[in-house]
Design a protein around this motif. Structure first.
Motif, PDB file in Angstrom:
ATOM      1  N   SER A  25      45.514  50.076  47.041  1.00 48.45           N
ATOM      2  CA  SER A  25      44.771  48.839  46.791  1.00 48.45           C
ATOM      3  C   SER A  25      44.924  47.863  47.956  1.00 48.45           C
ATOM      4  CB  SER A  25      45.220  48.200  45.487  1.00 48.45           C
ATOM      5  OG  SER A  25      46.609  47.935  45.521  1.00 48.45           O
ATOM      6  N   GLU A  26      45.940  48.095  48.806  1.00 50.83           N
ATOM      7  CA  GLU A  26      46.148  47.291  50.005  1.00 50.83           C
ATOM      8  C   GLU A  26      46.557  48.203  51.150  1.00 50.83           C
ATOM      9  OE1 GLU A  26      48.305  43.760  47.435  1.00 50.83           O
ATOM     10  OE2 GLU A  26      48.743  43.944  49.566  1.00 50.83           O
ATOM     11  N   SER A  27      46.304  47.751  52.377  1.00 51.81           N
ATOM     12  CA  SER A  27      46.605  48.606  53.543  1.00 51.81           C
ATOM     13  C   SER A  27      47.649  47.993  54.456  1.00 51.81           C
ATOM     14  CB  SER A  27      45.327  48.860  54.344  1.00 51.81           C
ATOM     15  OG  SER A  27      44.805  47.637  54.828  1.00 51.81           O
ATOM     16  N   SER A  28      48.362  46.984  54.012  1.00 49.41           N
ATOM     17  CA  SER A  28      49.267  46.255  54.908  1.00 49.41           C
ATOM     18  C   SER A  28      50.714  46.722  54.823  1.00 49.41           C
ATOM     19  CB  SER A  28      49.184  44.758  54.606  1.00 49.41           C
ATOM     20  OG  SER A  28      49.502  44.514  53.252  1.00 49.41           O
ATOM     21  N   ARG A  69      46.630  57.675  58.717  1.00 50.07           N
ATOM     22  CA  ARG A  69      46.056  56.663  57.826  1.00 50.07           C
ATOM     23  C   ARG A  69      44.771  56.111  58.406  1.00 50.07           C
ATOM     24  NH1 ARG A  69      50.522  52.428  56.889  1.00 50.07           N
ATOM     25  NH2 ARG A  69      48.897  51.410  55.646  1.00 50.07           N
ATOM     26  N   ASN A  71      43.129  52.563  57.756  1.00 56.14           N
ATOM     27  CA  ASN A  71      43.296  51.285  57.063  1.00 56.14           C
ATOM     28  C   ASN A  71      41.963  50.735  56.539  1.00 56.14           C
ATOM     29  OD1 ASN A  71      46.054  51.303  57.340  1.00 56.14           O
ATOM     30  ND2 ASN A  71      46.047  50.048  59.199  1.00 56.14           N
ATOM     31  N   ARG A  74      41.775  52.149  53.385  1.00 57.57           N
ATOM     32  CA  ARG A  74      43.008  51.960  52.611  1.00 57.57           C
ATOM     33  C   ARG A  74      43.529  53.307  52.105  1.00 57.57           C
ATOM     34  NH1 ARG A  74      39.766  47.965  50.508  1.00 57.57           N
ATOM     35  NH2 ARG A  74      39.679  48.976  48.476  1.00 57.57           N
TER      36      ARG A  74
END
Length: 119
Positions: A25-28, A69, A71, A74
């Motif tokens: 749900s997030e890529s950070s 990955r 981003n 995500r």
């Protein structure tokens, strides 16, 4: 709260390949892949930092597995080649602040996906 969902597990013959995906749900976050075989502890497989510029692998999969990955999507991937019966396990992706091999240092986990390698 970060939500993680793994895809791509299945049954494959020894020597074959599979690609696992983990939609986040997030890529950070830094991301890791772990696995757990029946009757064994969960073990580290691979990890990647937020930018994708730093990766680290368990010795047992080095040269056979690749973590990457995207981003923008995500999504984190685990490309698994030259699979062996001992790779059979439930594979989990996890999100944390830093690349780590210790599962206890990851904050969020997916539900896992089964990988079975037949001999």
């Amino acid at each position: 709260q970060v939500q993680l969902v793994e895809f791509g597990g299945g049954l494959v013959q020894a020597g074959g390949s599979l690609r696992l995906s983990c939609a986040a749900s997030e890529s950070s976050y830094a991301m890791g892949w772990f696995r757990q075989a029946p009757g064994k502890d969960r073990e580290f497989v691979a990890t990647i930092n937020w930018s994708g510029g730093l990766t680290y692998y368990a010795d047992s999969v080095k040269g056979r597995f690749t973590i990457s990955r995207e981003n923008a999507k995500r999504t984190v991937y685990l490309q698994m080649n030259s699979l062996k019966p001992e790779d059979t396990a439930v594979y989990y992706c996890a999100a944390g602040n830093l690349v780590r091999t210790d599962a206890t240092l990851y904050d969020y986990w997916g539900q896992g996906t089964q990988v079975t390698v037949s001999s």
